[in-house]
Write an enzyme that holds these catalytic residues in place. Structure first.
Site, PDB file in Angstrom:
ATOM      1  N   PRO A  94       0.813  -1.221   0.000  1.00 10.15           N
ATOM      2  CG  PRO A  94      -0.308  -1.258   2.050  1.00 10.15           C
ATOM      3  CD  PRO A  94       0.571  -2.067   1.165  1.00 10.15           C
ATOM      4  CD  GLU A 121       0.686  -6.800  11.329  1.00  7.60           C
ATOM      5  OE1 GLU A 121       0.274  -5.641  11.217  1.00  7.60           O
ATOM      6  OE2 GLU A 121      -0.050  -7.800  11.281  1.00  7.60           O
ATOM      7  NE  ARG A 159      -7.995  -6.670 -20.601  1.00  6.94           N
ATOM      8  CZ  ARG A 159      -8.281  -5.562 -21.284  1.00  6.94           C
ATOM      9  NH1 ARG A 159      -7.527  -4.496 -21.168  1.00  6.94           N
ATOM     10  NH2 ARG A 159      -9.323  -5.519 -22.086  1.00  6.94           N
ATOM     11  CG  ASP A 174      -9.560  -1.892 -22.770  1.00  9.36           C
ATOM     12  OD1 ASP A 174     -10.546  -2.429 -23.274  1.00  9.36           O
ATOM     13  OD2 ASP A 174      -8.495  -2.476 -22.495  1.00  9.36           O
TER      14      ASP A 174
HETATM   15  N1  ADE Z   1      -0.787  -5.251   0.001  1.00  8.36           N
HETATM   16  C1  ADE Z   1      -1.633  -4.896   0.983  1.00  8.36           C
HETATM   17  N2  ADE Z   1      -2.409  -3.864   0.607  1.00  8.36           N
HETATM   18  C2  ADE Z   1      -2.049  -3.552  -0.673  1.00  8.36           C
HETATM   19  C3  ADE Z   1      -2.466  -2.588  -1.621  1.00  8.36           C
HETATM   20  N3  ADE Z   1      -3.422  -1.693  -1.346  1.00  8.36           N
HETATM   21  N4  ADE Z   1      -1.869  -2.565  -2.818  1.00  8.36           N
HETATM   22  C4  ADE Z   1      -0.872  -3.439  -3.097  1.00  8.36           C
HETATM   23  N5  ADE Z   1      -0.431  -4.367  -2.267  1.00  8.36           N
HETATM   24  C5  ADE Z   1      -1.006  -4.436  -1.056  1.00  8.36           C
END
Ligand code: ADE
Length: 252
Positions: A94, A121, A159, A174
């Protein structure tokens, strides 16, 4: 293209890799996907992949050794003459840059990709600093692991590899391909429960249809994702069309 995926849950990829698009890509020898179990790169009796964080705190952290070894093993399968620097090693997290169609296009031009699925974590920071060349996030939310994110990334990328989709033209239209959302699509029957297909689509006039579709893509993007329009190259006629549309919808 060859894609190596490093994960603690290789079985999660089975159904996705068995789907039509990946089957076609691999049958046509356009894409080869190799899934590695990170646990196979441990050397202790318990096949340990994680440990407590230095300094304390909740949760476990993925250890660097098995992940470095798995990436090195994946790299050993590199094509002759390929430089290390050309080989993107992408950590799904994230904290990464936000995934987009533009990034999918960029990655679809590479001959190889290595994807690391994080878990628990977090991952030991040395993986970020000294192994990953890129970090990608799907969005501002936390998944329980990088696997679903990796599946999304490989689906969007594969793709776009030339020859993978049946019709070469289809990825061009697309949503997001040209910075706009896609125009509305219809199929038979021409009238369903009293709702008719726009007449222009039945006209057989390809220039008219192309013009209508472009206008619809502009309207749809303006109404749903106006911030995308600001980043799209529009012709002066298209700019005027948008202005007129905005003025007329204000008056309505
Ligand atoms: N791993 C955990 N959350 C994630 C996310 N939002 N994007 C990519 N990998 C992740």
């Amino acid at each position: 293209m060859r894609i190596d995926i490093l994960t603690l849950f290789p079985e999660m990829f089975q159904s996705v890799l068995g789907s039509a698009i990946f089957k076609r890509a691999s049958d046509r020898k356009l894409v080869k996907i190799v899934v590695h179990n990170i646990r196979d790169y441990t050397h202790d009796k318990h096949r340990t992949v994680d440990d407590y964080p230095f300094g304390g705190g909740a949760g476990m952290v993925l250890k660097p050794e098995p992940i470095f070894e798995a990436v090195e093993a994946a790299k050993a399968g590199a094509y002759p003459g390929e430089e290390d620097g050309d080989l993107p090693v992408i950590l799904l997290t994230p904290q990464g840059r936000l995934f987009s169609q533009r990034i999918a296009q960029e990655l679809s031009g590479k001959s190889r990709l290595i994807l690391i699925c994080g878990h628990y974590e977090g991952v030991d920071e040395r993986i970020r600093e000294h192994l990953a060349t890129d970090e990608i996030s799907l969005g501002d939310y936390v998944l329980s692991g990088g696997e679903l994110a990796a599946m999304v990334v490989i689906d969007a990328v594969v793709r776009l590899v030339p020859g993978v989709l049946g019709s070469a033209a289809s990825p061009v239209d697309d949503s997001h391909a040209a910075g706009l959302l896609e125009y509305p699509q219809y199929t038979r029957p021409p009238v369903f429960r009293g709702w008719a297909v726009p007449e222009v689509l039945l006209s057989g006039n390809h220039a008219l249809i192309a013009g209508w579709r472009r206008e619809q893509a502009l309207i749809r993007t303006l109404e749903r994702r106006p911030e995308l329009l600001a980043k799209t190259n529009l012709t002066p006629a298209e700019e005027r069309f948008i202005e007129n549309y905005k003025n007329s919808s204000c008056k309505r």
